[in-house]
Design a protein around this motif. Sequence first.
Motif, PDB file in Angstrom:
ATOM      1  N   LEU A 153       0.816  -1.334  -0.010  1.00 35.34           N
ATOM      2  CA  LEU A 153       0.022  -0.171   0.089  1.00 35.34           C
ATOM      3  C   LEU A 153       0.852   1.331   0.128  1.00 35.34           C
ATOM      4  CD1 LEU A 153      -1.730  -2.274   1.752  1.00 35.34           C
ATOM      5  CD2 LEU A 153      -3.218  -0.341   1.832  1.00 35.34           C
ATOM      6  N   ARG A 162      -3.526   5.021   4.616  1.00 33.86           N
ATOM      7  CA  ARG A 162      -2.930   3.628   4.150  1.00 33.86           C
ATOM      8  C   ARG A 162      -2.974   2.654   5.446  1.00 33.86           C
ATOM      9  NH1 ARG A 162       0.732   7.175   3.538  1.00 33.86           N
ATOM     10  NH2 ARG A 162       2.137   6.146   4.956  1.00 33.86           N
ATOM     11  N   THR A 163      -2.737   3.177   6.689  1.00 36.99           N
ATOM     12  CA  THR A 163      -2.602   2.189   7.804  1.00 36.99           C
ATOM     13  C   THR A 163      -3.999   1.482   8.228  1.00 36.99           C
ATOM     14  OG1 THR A 163      -0.703   3.307   8.365  1.00 36.99           O
ATOM     15  CG2 THR A 163      -1.743   1.996  10.148  1.00 36.99           C
ATOM     16  N   ALA A 166      -4.467  -0.751   5.452  1.00 36.07           N
ATOM     17  CA  ALA A 166      -3.669  -2.289   5.407  1.00 36.07           C
ATOM     18  C   ALA A 166      -4.035  -3.201   6.558  1.00 36.07           C
ATOM     19  CB  ALA A 166      -2.372  -1.582   5.645  1.00 36.07           C
ATOM     20  N   THR A 167      -4.501  -2.611   7.808  1.00 35.42           N
ATOM     21  CA  THR A 167      -4.762  -3.233   8.745  1.00 35.42           C
ATOM     22  C   THR A 167      -6.211  -4.116   8.615  1.00 35.42           C
ATOM     23  OG1 THR A 167      -5.419  -1.280   9.912  1.00 35.42           O
ATOM     24  CG2 THR A 167      -3.475  -2.128  10.633  1.00 35.42           C
ATOM     25  N   ALA A 170      -5.765  -6.697   5.622  1.00 31.76           N
ATOM     26  CA  ALA A 170      -5.303  -7.923   6.111  1.00 31.76           C
ATOM     27  C   ALA A 170      -6.248  -8.786   6.594  1.00 31.76           C
ATOM     28  CB  ALA A 170      -3.873  -7.424   6.854  1.00 31.76           C
ATOM     29  N   LEU A 183       1.030  -9.092   7.686  1.00 31.72           N
ATOM     30  CA  LEU A 183       1.182  -7.680   7.614  1.00 31.72           C
ATOM     31  C   LEU A 183       2.472  -7.154   7.970  1.00 31.72           C
ATOM     32  CD1 LEU A 183      -0.419  -5.159   7.100  1.00 31.72           C
ATOM     33  CD2 LEU A 183      -1.286  -5.184   9.418  1.00 31.72           C
ATOM     34  N   ASP A 185       4.674  -3.831   8.838  1.00 28.46           N
ATOM     35  CA  ASP A 185       4.898  -2.122   8.848  1.00 28.46           C
ATOM     36  C   ASP A 185       6.166  -1.780   8.111  1.00 28.46           C
ATOM     37  OD1 ASP A 185       4.801   0.206   9.524  1.00 28.46           O
ATOM     38  OD2 ASP A 185       3.856  -0.018  11.576  1.00 28.46           O
ATOM     39  N   ILE A 267       0.936  -8.296   3.145  1.00 27.62           N
ATOM     40  CA  ILE A 267       0.585  -6.848   2.752  1.00 27.62           C
ATOM     41  C   ILE A 267       1.440  -6.122   3.352  1.00 27.62           C
ATOM     42  CG2 ILE A 267      -1.300  -5.260   3.335  1.00 27.62           C
ATOM     43  CD1 ILE A 267      -2.537  -7.658   2.047  1.00 27.62           C
ATOM     44  N   ASP A 269       2.547  -1.959   4.591  1.00 27.53           N
ATOM     45  CA  ASP A 269       2.113  -0.652   4.674  1.00 27.53           C
ATOM     46  C   ASP A 269       3.350   0.154   4.635  1.00 27.53           C
ATOM     47  OD1 ASP A 269       1.033   1.696   5.523  1.00 27.53           O
ATOM     48  OD2 ASP A 269       0.668   1.096   7.664  1.00 27.53           O
TER      49      ASP A 269
END
Length: 424
Positions: A153, A162-163, A166-167, A170, A183, A185, A267, A269
């Motif tokens: 992302l 984005r965060t 993303a979370t 996932a 996932l 970071d 995924i 972030d």
Amino acid sequence: MPDGQLIHVLVVAPREPVSEWLISTLHAEAGVVMVGVAPTLERALPLIGQRKIDILLLDGGVPDAQQLDRLQAIAALPLAPAVVLMVSAGDMPFVQQALFAGARGFLLKPYTQEQLMTSLRQTFDMQNQQRQALVTTQVAAPAFEETAQVCVLFSPKGGIGRTSLATSLAIALHQESDQPVTLVDGDLQFGDVDIALNIMARKSIADLLPYVNELERHIIDSALIKHTSGVQVLLAPPQFDPAVTVDESRLAHIIKSVAATRSGYVIVDAPAGLSESTLSLLDVAQRVLLVTTVSVASLRATKRFLELAAKLDYPRDKLVMVLSGYRKDDIPLEQIERHLSWPIGAVIPNDPTAIALALNQGQPIVARDRNHAISKAIFKLARQLSGGPTGGTPQPTPPAPAPAPGQRPAASRLMQLRPGRADS
Ligand SMILES: Nc1ncnc2c1ncn2[C@@H]1O[C@H](COP(=O)(O)OP(=O)(O)OP(=O)(O)O)[C@@H](O)[C@H]1O
Ligand SMILES: [Mg+2]
């Protein structure tokens, strides 16, 4: 000598002539890498996990050497160094307790250079055998024929969702595809996936940086945290660390190793903005979710990025544009698509209150309320990515090879992408 056979040693000893002799002896040994010297176990602890350390040589004379809880804490760490004590004959009762607390061996003072090296080599070989046994056990587990698909992302501008996405994505992808999801970071400096998922842990991607050349599955697994949703999470370092910034170039290599050692999806972030390191991440990805909002600044940055992306020769289906925080009364979607000359792959509705609650309470919106309009949009995107019923998104194309660890991406790719170049 190959890197894998070098013994990385951390010495914990008081400042005295015997220690000076030990340190200079170790410095002179070709097969030893001196990682550092600390005066106490307390000062040594932060170094463990930041650097590769095979053996911790602990002098029984340091003030906190006899605090067995510190030795137990070290032994419990993922990829713990083997602790070898350097003690006098009178310390034997302590040695016995220390061995129960996880120490691997001891050297009786006074010892010779030969005894020191024999002890280091034997401990190192034993530790390697144990690690190897761990790998063998794990290799016996189902071998993955496919590697995980990497989905990054990315957005040229920060603070646009984005965060949050993303979370939630996932979790949604894990539920929709019934596949493992990891996932990562990727924002090594200011990552906040831990807050968004309400995870408190010391384990992070920083634990992997010293092992970047030998990222076997068990090493990566030791840095992952299992979220209650079932998603495996690799967090950003818990504290800002300038050393980690230097190592950002290795992020793409780590992501590739994470994907190569598991199935399902990875995924990532990614941090906002374009850097050499982020560009390498985009290369590694099979899918890039280009997150944007309808603000003029965000759309202009996205358009600029798409112009650059055209020069990267990415297959067109690699970039999926996601419009974050879209209101019904915003500019019509067709107008945005025309302006950007790119189709919108997913639209995440606007609800700042719900997103703020989700982020602040550490519970992604799909887990809080799966019937919320934002959750429905994210589940739909998850089905698209996993080729489910609302799919239609073609299968992703293979990623470009990632740069080797530490290697800069081919001759500063960002420079090659500068506007106005003759070949552009
Ligand atoms: N769907 C949405 N609707 C409304 N506002 C949103 C939405 N998604 C994100 N936001 C807003 O964006 C803010 C930042 O969200 P988030 O942390 O997910 O973004 P980010 O792109 O990861 O930020 P950073 O660049 O700081 O990492 C939220 O606090 C919220 O105000
Ligand atoms: Mg973020």
